[in-house]
Design a protein around this motif. Structure first.
Motif: not given
Length: 356
Positions: A21, A205-206, A208-209, A234
């Motif tokens: 984060r 959470l993103n 894409t990540y 996410g």
């Protein structure tokens, strides 16, 4: 893939593979690390499994690597000020010598018993004395509290903390806790300061990540990695669970067996606890909300045959627990991954019990 699974489903354990984060960590560390910080207290909040402990640990590690900082983690149910002084005595050589030479803390079981000095009776006075000594030595103190909840120790400490920062002592605070636990502390009389302290919510959470992580760590295809990432929504714990069981399967693909284990772990470790704390009316509304990915509030009221006033309290409770997303005006959606499947199963089970 390496032999050891980099993902973990153990709460409180820092996984080998996780998504930091960074924005929250940087915001807090930059603010506290400045020469004259505008804020000295921060709150991390979210439902279980959103990465609060991992983020708090990252903040602790950042400051432990700096010579001018002393980091002490305390339990919410402890005599917090006594624990802080005890830790300072045992962990900071300069303060150990100072206490042994100047303060009789025998009443608290700390340090030497100085027969020529009267025992200290006020831990407030002792803590102020030590903070003054830290300031003289250009040191700063960071107190962290994980799984914070409303206890006498926390209330007493935050009340004292308000006094300490008004007197410009070098003490700082970061706490992490569930939505309802942090809110309970905020709403306590006399803790206006804590209510106003900056609060960071553990948002999803993103995606894409997560997709990139699954692709690189698990060796799955782009399409499978993307599908897996969207399944997690996410949610940090779901990201770990799905990664763990795909890794364990050794198949570099999303299988029915993995999904079954995913559902089982989320239910046992998170969802059953959340469900048990919901009011009957909350459950009633949820049974309709889960029917669609997104639902207009007007449609929900039509389906449930309820009005806006009867929906307002369940709406607030479900939002507070991190179950629903109501950021888009007039639209309701579920934030938790595969929660529909869990709700459907619970309703079926409870229906069978009622009919038994």
């Amino acid at each position: 893939m390496a032999s050891k699974n980099p993902y973990t489903i153990s709460f409180g354990k820092i996984p080998t593979q996780f998504i930091s984060r960074s924005s929250i960590i940087d915001s807090i560390t930059d603010a506290l690390d400045s020469e004259t910080p505008d804020e000295q207290a921060f709150k991390l909040t979210g439902i279980r499994g959103t990465g609060k402990t991992v983020t708090l640990t990252a903040i602790e590690r950042y400051f432990r690597e700096r010579d001018e900082w002393i980091v002490i983690g305390v339990r919410p149910d402890a005599e917090i000020m006594t624990d802080i002084v005890s830790n300072l005595y045992s962990a900071v050589p300069a303060l150990t010598k100072f206490i042994d030479a100047n303060l009789n803390l025998s009443a608290f079981g700390i340090g030497l018993n100085l027969s020529k000095k009267s025992p200290a009776t006020s831990m407030d006075y002792v803590l102020k004395t030590l903070l003054r000594e830290l300031s003289k030595n250009d040191k700063r103190l960071l107190i962290t509290i994980d799984e914070a909840r409303k206890t006498k120790g926390i209330i007493d400490f935050i009340q004292e903390f308000q006094i300490l920062i008004r007197e410009e002592f070098p003490i700082n605070l970061v706490v992490a806790g569930l939505y309802e636990d942090i809110e309970s502390i905020e709403n306590t009389d006399g803790l206006t300061f804590f209510l106003r302290a900056t609060k960071f919510e553990m948002t999803p959470l993103n995606i894409t990540y997560i997709r990139s992580d699954y692709q690189n760590t698990l060796g799955v295809s782009y399409d499978d990695a993307e599908k897996m990432a969207f399944i997690t929504k996410g949610y940090a714990f779901a990201y770990q669970v799905l990664g763990k069981y795909v890794w364990d399967s050794g198949k570099k693909a999303l299988t029915k067996e993995v999904i079954m284990k995913f559902d089982e772990v989320l239910a046992d470790k998170v969802y059953k606890k959340i469900w048990s704390e919901l009011a009957p009316k909350d459950k009633y509304f949820l049974s309709f909300i889960v029917k669609k990915d997104k639902m207009e509030a007007s449609e929900l009221l039509e389906l449930t045959k309820q009005n806006h006033s009867s929906w307002s309290i369940p709406r607030a409770r479900l939002k507070e627990k991190g179950i629903i997303d109501v950021e888009t005006r007039g639209v309701v959606s579920i934030k938790l991954p595969r929660f529909k499947e869990f709700v459907d199963e619970q309703i079926a089970l409870e229906g069978e019990l009622q009919n038994a």
